[in-house]
Design an enzyme around this catalytic site. Sequence first.
Site, PDB file in Angstrom:
ATOM      1  CE1 TYR A  24      43.569  41.575  35.815  1.00  0.00           C
ATOM      2  CE2 TYR A  24      43.369  40.996  33.169  1.00  0.00           C
ATOM      3  CZ  TYR A  24      43.919  41.677  34.290  1.00  0.00           C
ATOM      4  OH  TYR A  24      44.699  42.890  33.919  1.00  0.00           O
TER       5      TYR A  24
ATOM      6  CB  ALA B  13      34.507  37.898  35.213  1.00  0.00           C
ATOM      7  CB  SER B  14      37.508  41.902  37.141  1.00  0.00           C
ATOM      8  OG  SER B  14      38.677  41.931  36.532  1.00  0.00           O
TER       9      SER B  14
END
Length: 257
Positions: free
Chosen positions: A153, A155-156
């Site tokens: 999450y 990273a996103s």
Amino acid sequence: MNKTVVVTGAGSGIGRTIAQVLAQRGWLVVVSDINLAAAAETVATLSDEHNRPHESAELDVTDPVAAAKVADGVADRLGLSAWVSNAGISFMQKFLEIPLDQYEKTLAINLKGVFVCGQAAARAMARTGIAGSIVNTASMAGKQGKVPFLADYVASKFGVVGLTQAMAFELAEHGIRVNSVCPGYVATPMQARELAWEAELRGTTPGDVRQMWVEDTPLARLEEPEDVARVVAFLLSEDASFMTGEALAINGGAYMD
């Protein structure tokens, strides 16, 4: 001024509240969600005080053909002046245990979806000559990696913050503004799932985790969806007409940058 906005992931949670607040402020809202029934339920909750014919639309944000169909359809029928890319998912697990397919799913919806929808919306706005506004939902986890059990999450959402800046830079020549919002601990159905997941991973109770989140927030309460929705409304308004490329923190001071 044309005031038609598409909100993705608006069948529940923050997206539903964003749609409600924008409707209250005079926007014609096209509520989109991968679950068309949920989108229709949101439409039924929207204010009709301004006599705007709100609509629902089924949309898988990772599908560029579907995104273009929604964006172009709205642009041609109603004029597309704003788009809120809000759809997102979360999943909690220790970094060493995150399966690759879950990582890929998180990035597909949370980051690819913002790219796909942002591209579709901007193309429609540029084609129809509308200097519109796009808001992407990032997260407090898009500004710091010190977030337990949410590496995929994180990273996103870091990606969403960077993509927002890149979009803002390139779309400025079309008069299109692009900003993002970075919520903290928001009280939604998604948060209820996260409370249970984190409690299990920590070997404690959801109530204890909730209290830990409150104590981590200087304003001493969990965030409400309305806290996010009102800032989205500001970013879409004329009051923010000289703002682009920003990632606005809305977290009660839980993370300050």
